[in-house]
Design a protein around this motif. Structure first.
Motif, PDB file in Angstrom:
ATOM      1  N   LEU A 181       0.812  -1.213   0.000  1.00 26.68           N
ATOM      2  CA  LEU A 181       0.000   0.000   0.000  1.00 26.68           C
ATOM      3  C   LEU A 181       0.852   1.273   0.000  1.00 26.68           C
ATOM      4  O   LEU A 181       0.622   2.188  -0.798  1.00 26.68           O
ATOM      5  CB  LEU A 181      -0.931   0.015   1.209  1.00 26.68           C
ATOM      6  N   CYS A 182       1.822   1.314   0.898  1.00 29.33           N
ATOM      7  CA  CYS A 182       2.588   2.554   1.072  1.00 29.33           C
ATOM      8  C   CYS A 182       3.833   2.601   0.193  1.00 29.33           C
ATOM      9  O   CYS A 182       4.258   3.686  -0.209  1.00 29.33           O
ATOM     10  CB  CYS A 182       2.985   2.709   2.546  1.00 29.33           C
ATOM     11  N   GLY A 183       4.391   1.428  -0.108  1.00 31.00           N
ATOM     12  CA  GLY A 183       5.566   1.384  -0.962  1.00 31.00           C
ATOM     13  C   GLY A 183       5.203   1.443  -2.428  1.00 31.00           C
ATOM     14  O   GLY A 183       5.390   2.464  -3.102  1.00 31.00           O
ATOM     15  N   GLU A 184       4.630   0.357  -2.939  1.00 33.34           N
ATOM     16  CA  GLU A 184       4.322   0.282  -4.368  1.00 33.34           C
ATOM     17  C   GLU A 184       3.211   1.236  -4.795  1.00 33.34           C
ATOM     18  O   GLU A 184       3.262   1.804  -5.889  1.00 33.34           O
ATOM     19  CB  GLU A 184       3.923  -1.144  -4.737  1.00 33.34           C
ATOM     20  N   LEU A 185       2.199   1.405  -3.942  1.00 31.01           N
ATOM     21  CA  LEU A 185       0.993   2.113  -4.377  1.00 31.01           C
ATOM     22  C   LEU A 185       0.908   3.555  -3.871  1.00 31.01           C
ATOM     23  O   LEU A 185      -0.034   4.270  -4.211  1.00 31.01           O
ATOM     24  CB  LEU A 185      -0.248   1.330  -3.938  1.00 31.01           C
ATOM     25  N   GLY A 186       1.860   3.989  -3.062  1.00 34.92           N
ATOM     26  CA  GLY A 186       1.979   5.392  -2.719  1.00 34.92           C
ATOM     27  C   GLY A 186       0.955   5.952  -1.756  1.00 34.92           C
ATOM     28  O   GLY A 186       0.728   7.168  -1.719  1.00 34.92           O
ATOM     29  N   VAL A 187       0.323   5.095  -0.943  1.00 29.54           N
ATOM     30  CA  VAL A 187      -0.615   5.593   0.065  1.00 29.54           C
ATOM     31  C   VAL A 187       0.181   6.085   1.270  1.00 29.54           C
ATOM     32  O   VAL A 187       1.029   5.357   1.790  1.00 29.54           O
ATOM     33  CB  VAL A 187      -1.594   4.486   0.507  1.00 29.54           C
ATOM     34  N   PRO A 188      -0.050   7.300   1.758  1.00 27.63           N
ATOM     35  CA  PRO A 188       0.664   7.757   2.951  1.00 27.63           C
ATOM     36  C   PRO A 188       0.364   6.844   4.143  1.00 27.63           C
ATOM     37  O   PRO A 188      -0.793   6.488   4.373  1.00 27.63           O
ATOM     38  CB  PRO A 188       0.102   9.162   3.191  1.00 27.63           C
ATOM     39  N   PRO A 189       1.370   6.438   4.892  1.00 25.61           N
ATOM     40  CA  PRO A 189       1.116   5.533   6.019  1.00 25.61           C
ATOM     41  C   PRO A 189       0.074   6.047   7.001  1.00 25.61           C
ATOM     42  O   PRO A 189      -0.672   5.252   7.578  1.00 25.61           O
ATOM     43  CB  PRO A 189       2.500   5.411   6.683  1.00 25.61           C
ATOM     44  N   ARG A 190      -0.010   7.355   7.195  1.00 26.79           N
ATOM     45  CA  ARG A 190      -0.978   7.902   8.151  1.00 26.79           C
ATOM     46  C   ARG A 190      -2.415   7.681   7.703  1.00 26.79           C
ATOM     47  O   ARG A 190      -3.352   7.906   8.476  1.00 26.79           O
ATOM     48  CB  ARG A 190      -0.734   9.392   8.366  1.00 26.79           C
ATOM     49  N   ARG A 191      -2.608   7.222   6.474  1.00 26.47           N
ATOM     50  CA  ARG A 191      -3.944   6.938   5.963  1.00 26.47           C
ATOM     51  C   ARG A 191      -4.255   5.454   5.980  1.00 26.47           C
ATOM     52  O   ARG A 191      -5.249   5.019   5.418  1.00 26.47           O
ATOM     53  CB  ARG A 191      -4.091   7.484   4.525  1.00 26.47           C
ATOM     54  N   VAL A 192      -3.400   4.653   6.631  1.00 25.88           N
ATOM     55  CA  VAL A 192      -3.596   3.198   6.708  1.00 25.88           C
ATOM     56  C   VAL A 192      -3.830   2.787   8.153  1.00 25.88           C
ATOM     57  O   VAL A 192      -3.103   3.201   9.058  1.00 25.88           O
ATOM     58  CB  VAL A 192      -2.371   2.448   6.142  1.00 25.88           C
ATOM     59  N   ILE A 193      -4.858   1.956   8.366  1.00 26.42           N
ATOM     60  CA  ILE A 193      -5.163   1.383   9.673  1.00 26.42           C
ATOM     61  C   ILE A 193      -5.006  -0.129   9.564  1.00 26.42           C
ATOM     62  O   ILE A 193      -5.695  -0.770   8.769  1.00 26.42           O
ATOM     63  CB  ILE A 193      -6.597   1.712  10.125  1.00 26.42           C
ATOM     64  N   LEU A 194      -4.104  -0.701  10.345  1.00 27.66           N
ATOM     65  CA  LEU A 194      -3.909  -2.153  10.354  1.00 27.66           C
ATOM     66  C   LEU A 194      -4.726  -2.761  11.482  1.00 27.66           C
ATOM     67  O   LEU A 194      -4.556  -2.394  12.644  1.00 27.66           O
ATOM     68  CB  LEU A 194      -2.433  -2.491  10.544  1.00 27.66           C
TER      69      LEU A 194
END
Length: 310
Positions: A181-194
């Motif tokens: 998500l954050c590496g290949e696809l460029g989503v900012p980590p602050r927009r990801v909830i695990l």
């Protein structure tokens, strides 16, 4: 058009500070062929769960139920009005095992378009807009379905700003998800909830994931077959002591009728009735303030975005 930073609830966009005490991952309605006979379909039961949550000071519930699994979007605004609890709905897609082949085939080539429409226009004909995208990984791996859904989620995020919430199967695969998500696809980590990190109490992986800047959700307490209640305070303490207290979220993840408090299970109230005071007591001097942030400030920061699109 760009809107102000806000959390998108089923009743409209609100400032993050209006969420109050938040159950950051739960389900009012949910149905899957993987859980036959345990569907969450009852409106009175959903109303009772919300009311019980509100009686303990609950202010917002984030429903992670995605596309095709019985979200009952049109029923969410009345429940929010009747109980005084804000509700955030989800778009997105779960693991392939939760769908039949025809449903998945019908989404090929247009999955990101569906996500964007549900975030900006509404779910079906309900007019209720989703406030996050929910996708899922596999056990220690990302199969082709996960990569497809996460690619669509990333595309929808870039179009709207929406946060992406990820079901980690038994809590595994966190770093692979972040790589994609954050590496290949460029989503900012602050927009990801695990989600479901409590199910795999690997403190090293937890710290590595938190260091990326993503949010970590500890959800689904009191399940005997998961490493949950008895290890969760230690995991939360370790992350807080490592400087990641502002990345933590807590949720109940009620997915079956038997788990609802109205049916004798822990349900939504358990999160505030048992988990909250236990954390406050076990975390020493940092406990009360950390618990306040985890239940109030952190969900607001995880969910409030500068919405783009119509």
């Amino acid at each position: 058009m760009v809107r102000a930073v806000a959390v998108r609830t089923v009743a409209g966009d609100v400032p993050a500070e209006q969420l109050g005490v938040c159950d950051a991952h739960d389900h009012l309605f949910f149905g899957s062929p993987q859980l036959p006979g345990q569907e969450l379909r009852s409106i009175p039961a959903a109303r009772a769960e919300l009311a019980a949550f509100a009686e303990l000071g609950g202010g917002t519930v984030v429903q992670w139920t995605p596309y095709g699994l019985g979200r009952r979007a049109a029923d969410l605004p009345p429940l929010a009005r009747e109980t005084g609890v804000r509700i955030v709905a989800a778009t997105g897609l779960h693991q392939a095992v939760h769908y039949d082949d025809a449903t998945l085939a019908g989404l090929r080539g247009r999955l990101a378009e569906v996500f964007v429409a549900e975030l900006t226009e509404g779910i079906g004909t309900s007019g209720v807009r989703a406030g996050l995208i929910k996708v899922a990984g596999g056990f220690h791996a990302l199969d082709a379905h996960a990569r497809w859904t996460m690619s669509a989620a990333a595309e929808a995020h870039h179009a709207t700003g929406a946060p992406i919430a990820v079901h980690l199967e038994l809590g595994t695969g966190a770093l692979d998800v972040l790589d994609l998500l954050c590496g290949e696809l460029g989503v900012p980590p602050r927009r990801v909830i695990l989600g479901h990190l409590n199910r795999s109490p690997d403190l090293t992986v937890h710290r590595q994931a938190a260091a990326s800047g993503c949010f970590l959700a500890f959800d689904g307490p009191s399940r005997a077959n998961h490493a949950t209640d008895w290890r969760m305070p230690d995991a939360v303490r370790a992350l807080a002591e490592a400087g990641h207290g502002d990345r933590l979220l807590l949720g109940g993840d009620t997915t079956t009728a038997a788990a609802r408090s109205v049916n004798g299970g822990p349900g939504m109230p358990y999160l505030l009735r048992r988990v909250r005071p236990r954390l406050a007591a076990e975390l020493g001097d940092m406990g009360p303030e950390l618990v306040r942030r985890v239940f109030t400030e952190n969900p607001g920061r995880a969910l409030a975005v500068e919405w783009s699109g119509p």
